[in-house]
Scaffold this motif. Structure first.
Motif, PDB file in Angstrom:
ATOM      1  N   TRP A 144       0.611  -1.251   0.106  1.00 31.73           N
ATOM      2  CA  TRP A 144      -0.025   0.241  -0.121  1.00 31.73           C
ATOM      3  C   TRP A 144       0.827   1.290   0.043  1.00 31.73           C
ATOM      4  N   GLY A 145       0.255   2.256  -0.427  1.00 27.94           N
ATOM      5  CA  GLY A 145       1.090   3.537  -0.592  1.00 27.94           C
ATOM      6  C   GLY A 145      -0.059   4.425   0.480  1.00 27.94           C
ATOM      7  N   GLU A 146       0.880   5.492   1.215  1.00 27.94           N
ATOM      8  CA  GLU A 146      -0.490   6.526   2.165  1.00 27.94           C
ATOM      9  C   GLU A 146       0.612   8.469   1.351  1.00 27.94           C
ATOM     10  N   ILE A 147      -0.103   9.016   2.155  1.00 27.67           N
ATOM     11  CA  ILE A 147       0.893  10.373   1.857  1.00 27.67           C
ATOM     12  C   ILE A 147       1.358  10.580   3.655  1.00 27.67           C
ATOM     13  N   GLN A 148       1.835  10.997   3.853  1.00 22.91           N
ATOM     14  CA  GLN A 148       2.344  11.305   5.167  1.00 22.91           C
ATOM     15  C   GLN A 148       3.024  12.798   5.324  1.00 22.91           C
ATOM     16  N   VAL A 149       3.004  13.494   6.047  1.00 23.91           N
ATOM     17  CA  VAL A 149       3.789  14.930   6.566  1.00 23.91           C
ATOM     18  C   VAL A 149       4.606  14.673   7.905  1.00 23.91           C
ATOM     19  N   SER A 150       5.643  15.488   7.995  1.00 25.43           N
ATOM     20  CA  SER A 150       7.228  15.552   9.069  1.00 25.43           C
ATOM     21  C   SER A 150       6.931  16.829   9.655  1.00 25.43           C
ATOM     22  N   THR A 151       7.146  17.558  10.666  1.00 30.75           N
ATOM     23  CA  THR A 151       7.023  18.344  10.893  1.00 30.75           C
ATOM     24  C   THR A 151       8.530  18.712  11.799  1.00 30.75           C
ATOM     25  N   ASP A 152       9.100  17.581  12.190  1.00 30.79           N
ATOM     26  CA  ASP A 152      11.003  17.746  12.317  1.00 30.79           C
ATOM     27  C   ASP A 152      12.090  16.691  11.671  1.00 30.79           C
ATOM     28  N   SER A 153      11.788  17.664  10.392  1.00 29.01           N
ATOM     29  CA  SER A 153      13.171  17.110   9.598  1.00 29.01           C
ATOM     30  C   SER A 153      12.829  15.590   9.294  1.00 29.01           C
ATOM     31  N   GLY A 154      12.163  15.284   9.426  1.00 29.79           N
ATOM     32  CA  GLY A 154      11.694  13.455   9.050  1.00 29.79           C
ATOM     33  C   GLY A 154      12.119  12.040   9.985  1.00 29.79           C
ATOM     34  N   GLN A 155      12.241  13.314  11.222  1.00 23.00           N
ATOM     35  CA  GLN A 155      12.520  11.995  11.909  1.00 23.00           C
ATOM     36  C   GLN A 155      10.785  11.230  12.219  1.00 23.00           C
ATOM     37  N   THR A 156       9.936  11.752  12.402  1.00 22.40           N
ATOM     38  CA  THR A 156       8.647  10.589  12.653  1.00 22.40           C
ATOM     39  C   THR A 156       7.476  11.613  11.228  1.00 22.40           C
ATOM     40  N   TRP A 157       6.799  10.754  11.512  1.00 14.14           N
ATOM     41  CA  TRP A 157       6.050  10.874  10.224  1.00 14.14           C
ATOM     42  C   TRP A 157       4.443  10.769  10.597  1.00 14.14           C
ATOM     43  N   GLU A 158       3.429  11.546  10.114  1.00 12.86           N
ATOM     44  CA  GLU A 158       2.015  11.156  10.490  1.00 12.86           C
ATOM     45  C   GLU A 158       1.502  11.417   9.277  1.00 12.86           C
ATOM     46  N   ALA A 159       0.529  10.131   9.404  1.00 13.86           N
ATOM     47  CA  ALA A 159      -0.554  10.396   8.259  1.00 13.86           C
ATOM     48  C   ALA A 159      -1.575  11.758   7.166  1.00 13.86           C
ATOM     49  N   VAL A 160      -1.874  11.394   6.603  1.00 12.68           N
ATOM     50  CA  VAL A 160      -2.501  12.765   6.481  1.00 12.68           C
ATOM     51  C   VAL A 160      -3.352  12.075   5.067  1.00 12.68           C
ATOM     52  N   SER A 161      -3.641  10.871   4.210  1.00  9.56           N
ATOM     53  CA  SER A 161      -4.463  10.389   3.518  1.00  9.56           C
ATOM     54  C   SER A 161      -4.783   9.124   4.258  1.00  9.56           C
ATOM     55  N   SER A 162      -5.668   8.292   3.393  1.00 12.87           N
ATOM     56  CA  SER A 162      -5.897   6.834   3.736  1.00 12.87           C
ATOM     57  C   SER A 162      -4.555   6.748   2.918  1.00 12.87           C
ATOM     58  N   ARG A 163      -5.182   4.955   2.812  1.00  9.47           N
ATOM     59  CA  ARG A 163      -4.258   3.858   2.385  1.00  9.47           C
ATOM     60  C   ARG A 163      -4.324   3.839   0.797  1.00  9.47           C
ATOM     61  N   PHE A 164      -4.182   4.046  -0.342  1.00  7.20           N
ATOM     62  CA  PHE A 164      -3.964   2.916  -1.429  1.00  7.20           C
ATOM     63  C   PHE A 164      -4.172   2.406  -1.844  1.00  7.20           C
ATOM     64  N   ALA A 165      -4.280   0.564  -2.162  1.00  2.00           N
ATOM     65  CA  ALA A 165      -4.606  -0.163  -2.558  1.00  2.00           C
ATOM     66  C   ALA A 165      -4.987  -0.884  -3.538  1.00  2.00           C
ATOM     67  N   ASN A 166      -4.542  -1.863  -4.119  1.00  2.00           N
ATOM     68  CA  ASN A 166      -5.735  -2.731  -4.674  1.00  2.00           C
ATOM     69  C   ASN A 166      -6.418  -3.672  -4.218  1.00  2.00           C
TER      70      ASN A 166
END
Length: 174
Positions: free
Chosen positions: A152-174
């Protein structure tokens, strides 16, 4: 933006699909976005893989343009990066077969199937999200074909230069 975001194509197919992710909750913050791809090995000796995920024409919908807007990958990675090395930029010869626009796009493997297992992000350069009143969103075009339920794939956002990531979309999957 939420109603458009919820209508994004979350199923793979043989066509490029429009995507939009609301990032107005991060107004005033310096963020990075990532297109996160995960593929798991189901334990069999035969890989369960497919063409993967292709991204093109990424842009900030409103506010000051801090990174190339839109990012069409025609000049390569530019200020973008890939962790774990799965992502490539160039002319696809498999999967989508062509970029959404121009010649180049980013993809998990431009000339074959993705490898498994894989956990990799296509990461934007840092940029400042405009004021919340501007309803900031990231728009993009994507094409994907995954095989197993663990891919699967999803869009993520980091506010700490890539140390942690938070999902901001649903998962894309077949």
């Amino acid at each position: 933006w939420e109603s458009i975001s919820n209508q994004m194509n979350k199923k793979g197919g043989d066509t490029w699909s429009y995507g939009l992710v609301d990032i107005s909750n991060y107004a005033g913050s310096t963020v990075q976005i990532a297109f996160y791809f995960q593929s798991v090995n189901d334990g069999t000796s035969t890989p369960d893989v497919s063409s993967g995920w292709y991204i093109d024409d990424v842009s900030l919908v409103t506010g000051p343009y801090i990174f190339d807007n839109p990012e069409d990958f025609e000049s390569g990675f530019g200020d973008w990066s890939a962790d774990e090395g799965t992502w490539e930029v160039g002319v696809p010869s498999s999967g989508a077969g062509s970029a959404h626009s121009g010649d180049n796009c980013a993809g998990t493997n431009l000339d074959g199937n993705f490898e498994e297992p894989s956990n990799s992000r296509l990461v934007s350069p840092p940029f400042i999200v405009p004021h919340a009143s501007q309803n900031s969103a990231v728009q993009f075009w994507h094409w994907f074909s995954f095989n197993s339920s663990g891919d699967w794939g999803e869009i993520q956002v980091s506010t700490d230069s890539g140390q942690t990531w938070e999902a901001v979309s649903s998962r894309f999957a077949n």
